[in-house]
Write a protein that holds these residues in place. Structure first.
Motif, PDB file in Angstrom:
ATOM      1  N   VAL A 321     131.484  11.984 -40.920  1.00 47.42           N
ATOM      2  CA  VAL A 321     132.932  12.025 -40.751  1.00 47.42           C
ATOM      3  C   VAL A 321     133.272  12.925 -39.571  1.00 47.42           C
ATOM      4  N   ALA A 322     134.126  12.413 -38.687  1.00 44.50           N
ATOM      5  CA  ALA A 322     134.665  13.203 -37.581  1.00 44.50           C
ATOM      6  C   ALA A 322     136.178  13.086 -37.635  1.00 44.50           C
ATOM      7  N   ALA A 323     136.893  14.211 -37.547  1.00 40.72           N
ATOM      8  CA  ALA A 323     138.333  14.194 -37.765  1.00 40.72           C
ATOM      9  C   ALA A 323     139.019  15.261 -36.925  1.00 40.72           C
ATOM     10  N   SER A 324     140.299  15.036 -36.671  1.00 41.54           N
ATOM     11  CA  SER A 324     141.080  16.022 -35.931  1.00 41.54           C
ATOM     12  C   SER A 324     141.282  17.270 -36.783  1.00 41.54           C
ATOM     13  N   ARG A 330     141.263  20.114 -42.428  1.00 43.86           N
ATOM     14  CA  ARG A 330     140.533  21.374 -42.573  1.00 43.86           C
ATOM     15  C   ARG A 330     140.347  21.758 -44.035  1.00 43.86           C
ATOM     16  N   GLU A 331     141.239  21.279 -44.907  1.00 44.01           N
ATOM     17  CA  GLU A 331     141.109  21.555 -46.330  1.00 44.01           C
ATOM     18  C   GLU A 331     139.948  20.779 -46.952  1.00 44.01           C
ATOM     19  N   LEU A 332     139.513  19.700 -46.283  1.00 42.88           N
ATOM     20  CA  LEU A 332     138.445  18.847 -46.814  1.00 42.88           C
ATOM     21  C   LEU A 332     137.116  19.002 -46.090  1.00 42.88           C
ATOM     22  N   ILE A 333     137.159  19.342 -44.811  1.00 39.47           N
ATOM     23  CA  ILE A 333     135.976  19.259 -43.954  1.00 39.47           C
ATOM     24  C   ILE A 333     135.631  20.629 -43.394  1.00 39.47           C
ATOM     25  N   GLU A 334     134.384  21.035 -43.579  1.00 43.14           N
ATOM     26  CA  GLU A 334     133.877  22.251 -42.958  1.00 43.14           C
ATOM     27  C   GLU A 334     133.142  21.857 -41.690  1.00 43.14           C
ATOM     28  N   ASP A 335     133.672  22.271 -40.551  1.00 44.98           N
ATOM     29  CA  ASP A 335     133.134  21.846 -39.263  1.00 44.98           C
ATOM     30  C   ASP A 335     131.667  22.233 -39.130  1.00 44.98           C
ATOM     31  N   GLY A 336     130.847  21.259 -38.786  1.00 43.75           N
ATOM     32  CA  GLY A 336     129.429  21.501 -38.590  1.00 43.75           C
ATOM     33  C   GLY A 336     128.610  21.506 -39.863  1.00 43.75           C
ATOM     34  N   VAL A 337     129.283  21.410 -41.034  1.00 45.64           N
ATOM     35  CA  VAL A 337     128.573  21.433 -42.314  1.00 45.64           C
ATOM     36  C   VAL A 337     128.751  20.112 -43.057  1.00 45.64           C
ATOM     37  N   ALA A 362     119.030  14.056 -35.652  1.00 46.97           N
ATOM     38  CA  ALA A 362     118.164  14.889 -36.491  1.00 46.97           C
ATOM     39  C   ALA A 362     118.951  15.616 -37.578  1.00 46.97           C
ATOM     40  N   GLY A 363     120.217  15.855 -37.331  1.00 47.96           N
ATOM     41  CA  GLY A 363     121.026  16.576 -38.309  1.00 47.96           C
ATOM     42  C   GLY A 363     121.838  15.697 -39.231  1.00 47.96           C
ATOM     43  N   TRP A 364     121.714  14.377 -39.079  1.00 56.34           N
ATOM     44  CA  TRP A 364     122.572  13.468 -39.847  1.00 56.34           C
ATOM     45  C   TRP A 364     122.318  13.543 -41.351  1.00 56.34           C
ATOM     46  N   ASP A 365     121.071  13.534 -41.757  1.00 60.62           N
ATOM     47  CA  ASP A 365     120.770  13.491 -43.193  1.00 60.62           C
ATOM     48  C   ASP A 365     121.329  14.722 -43.906  1.00 60.62           C
ATOM     49  N   GLU A 366     121.154  15.896 -43.290  1.00 65.40           N
ATOM     50  CA  GLU A 366     121.673  17.118 -43.913  1.00 65.40           C
ATOM     51  C   GLU A 366     123.196  17.091 -43.984  1.00 65.40           C
ATOM     52  N   ARG A 367     123.830  16.643 -42.915  1.00 65.11           N
ATOM     53  CA  ARG A 367     125.298  16.572 -42.886  1.00 65.11           C
ATOM     54  C   ARG A 367     125.814  15.630 -43.980  1.00 65.11           C
ATOM     55  N   ARG A 368     125.186  14.469 -44.090  1.00 60.87           N
ATOM     56  CA  ARG A 368     125.624  13.498 -45.101  1.00 60.87           C
ATOM     57  C   ARG A 368     125.391  14.027 -46.510  1.00 60.87           C
ATOM     58  N   ALA A 369     124.268  14.702 -46.721  1.00 62.19           N
ATOM     59  CA  ALA A 369     123.979  15.269 -48.045  1.00 62.19           C
ATOM     60  C   ALA A 369     124.985  16.360 -48.399  1.00 62.19           C
ATOM     61  N   ALA A 371     128.083  16.599 -47.348  1.00 61.88           N
ATOM     62  CA  ALA A 371     129.374  15.979 -47.617  1.00 61.88           C
ATOM     63  C   ALA A 371     129.399  15.328 -48.987  1.00 61.88           C
ATOM     64  N   ARG A 372     128.341  14.625 -49.319  1.00 60.78           N
ATOM     65  CA  ARG A 372     128.263  13.976 -50.634  1.00 60.78           C
ATOM     66  C   ARG A 372     128.288  15.027 -51.755  1.00 60.78           C
ATOM     67  N   ALA A 373     127.564  16.134 -51.567  1.00 63.70           N
ATOM     68  CA  ALA A 373     127.535  17.193 -52.571  1.00 63.70           C
ATOM     69  C   ALA A 373     128.924  17.804 -52.761  1.00 63.70           C
ATOM     70  N   PHE A 374     129.671  17.958 -51.667  1.00 64.96           N
ATOM     71  CA  PHE A 374     131.042  18.488 -51.756  1.00 64.96           C
ATOM     72  C   PHE A 374     131.919  17.564 -52.599  1.00 64.96           C
ATOM     73  N   VAL A 375     131.826  16.261 -52.357  1.00 66.73           N
ATOM     74  CA  VAL A 375     132.628  15.307 -53.131  1.00 66.73           C
ATOM     75  C   VAL A 375     132.246  15.362 -54.608  1.00 66.73           C
ATOM     76  N   GLU A 376     130.961  15.362 -54.883  1.00 58.75           N
ATOM     77  CA  GLU A 376     130.510  15.374 -56.276  1.00 58.75           C
ATOM     78  C   GLU A 376     130.960  16.625 -57.010  1.00 58.75           C
ATOM     79  N   ALA A 377     130.925  17.769 -56.327  1.00 56.41           N
ATOM     80  CA  ALA A 377     131.227  19.041 -56.980  1.00 56.41           C
ATOM     81  C   ALA A 377     132.721  19.334 -57.056  1.00 56.41           C
ATOM     82  N   GLU A 378     133.484  18.974 -56.022  1.00 59.72           N
ATOM     83  CA  GLU A 378     134.863  19.437 -55.931  1.00 59.72           C
ATOM     84  C   GLU A 378     135.906  18.337 -55.806  1.00 59.72           C
TER      85      GLU A 378
END
Length: 400
Positions: A321-324, A330-337, A362-369, A371-378
């Motif tokens: 996900v890339a967003a303005s 900003r309430e949903l997305i932690e930049d770079g995480v 190289a960083g895609w899998d960690e970024r996607r994981a 984001a998915r963990a954030f949705v599942e938890a919160e």
């Protein structure tokens, strides 16, 4: 617990509004509660006066909004209140739960007082700001100020107020609302619907000319505040940096013709693909083709205060996900995480952010994981729904 939800519109119409409603009602049904919904005259779908859609019982308000401004809205409130009275007589709810716009709360207030029922008013966006975002209103106009005043009047008289994000809560507190009266029930994702994304279909990708492409996608409604013109404007610089980049736009709305004209005049017109609106059951096929979902919302009160639903659905689908960098994002997305943020209204910043993300596989899998963990938890509806129970219990005195 017997809950009557009062809605602007509902299923079978498809929108972020109806999907949130579906999630709330389904979760409440899973708790064993008796739940029904009444929709206003703005529910623009043909159907019977009472129907069951996706296991949810809906009562429809007859007629369609008509007449000049103010009289039209007054007629809508009167019609919805009359329908709610009849429904309450038959359904016998313990509590009324009205969902914005404010017309639903105004209709529900009279019914609640006459019948001695508590009222929860849920604000998903301030109606006056939504009108500005949709291009049907102007900030500071007489209508804007009047709608804002009505919103405050309804908030003061409701027994409890729910909002979908901290931005809306903070704004209400600044207006003088008691913080203890406000419940934050964030937008969430039904992981039964979005939790098991299909793999990309090479044959389907080939029909769209996307095999081997780096696909930037937007799937949703084409409103001005979504900033899709900035995304289209970013494409020449993005293609210069990433020659295999393509933009896939799925959906429609008020800005569609202007965006198509802008894209046709672009130096990289052949890299921008519009597919129009697609049936809801087809949406996941398009999600599967994208590498990055982009949300370039413009900076304005609506986008600064309100969190959108689409980025959460993309995160649940395991998408980048890339967003303005507006408040709602900003309430949903932690930049770079969990995602990438860029300056709003800046095509060059969009191109730089997207090209950088495409270059960092190289960083895609960690970024996607993450984001998915954030949705599942919160942001998982199965847990979000628990926030309503204490409020319902406090207002009704019944176990939730």
């Amino acid at each position: 617990m017997r809950v009557l939800h009062i809605l602007d519109h509902g299923l079978p119409l498809h929108s972020g509004y109806t999907f949130r409603t579906r999630a709330i009602v389904k979760a409440q049904q899973a708790l064993g509660w008796e739940v029904a919904c009444a929709t206003s005259q703005r529910h623009a779908a043909e159907g019977p006066a009472e129907e069951v859609v996706d296991g949810i019982r809906f009562f429809r308000t007859p007629g369609r909004p008509a007449g000049p401004p103010l009289l039209r809205e007054r007629g809508e409130i009167k019609a919805l209140a009359a329908r709610m009275d009849a429904v309450a007589e038959a359904f016998d709810p313990d509590i009324l739960h009205a969902h914005s716009p404010v017309l639903t709360a105004l209709a529900a207030l009279g019914v609640a007082r006459r019948r001695g029922l508590p009222l929860v008013y849920e604000i998903r966006a301030f109606w006056e700001d939504a009108a500005v975002g949709n291009g049907t209103g102007r900030e500071g106009s007489l209508r804007y100020r009047a709608t804002r005043a009505l919103e405050g009047w309804a908030v003061r008289r409701a027994d409890a107020v729910a909002v979908i994000c901290e931005g809306l809560r903070a704004d209400l507190v600044r207006r003088g609302t008691d913080p203890d009266k406000i419940l934050v029930s964030p937008n969430g994702v039904d992981l039964d619907l979005f939790g098991d994304p299909p793999p990309p279909d090479p044959a389907f990708a080939a029909t769209l000319g996307l095999n081997g492409a780096e696909v930037i996608g937007f799937i949703g409604s084409f409103y001005d505040y979504e900033g899709l013109d900035d995304l289209v404007a970013a494409m020449p610089a993005l293609v210069a940096a990433r020659p295999r980049a393509r933009l896939l736009l799925v959906g429609g709305g008020p800005m569609e013709q202007a965006l198509r004209a802008q894209a046709a005049a672009s130096l990289v017109a052949d890299r921008i693909l519009f597919v129009g609106r697609v049936p809801h059951q087809e949406v996941e096929r398009y999600y599967a083709l994208t590498d990055i979902l982009a949300y370039p919302r413009k900076a304005m009160r609506l986008t600064e205060l309100v969190t959108p639903l689409k980025p959460l659905e993309a995160m649940a689908q395991g998408k980048l996900v890339a967003a303005s960098s507006v408040g709602g994002h900003r309430e949903l997305i932690e930049d770079g995480v969990t995602g990438t943020l860029f300056a709003p209204g800046d095509p060059a910043a969009i191109a730089n952010a997207l090209s950088g993300l495409l270059a960092d596989r190289a960083g895609w899998d960690e970024r996607r994981a993450n984001a998915r963990a954030f949705v599942e938890a919160e942001r998982n509806w199965s847990s979000n729904i628990s926030r309503y129970a204490p409020v319902y219990h406090r207002l009704t005195g019944k176990p939730a």
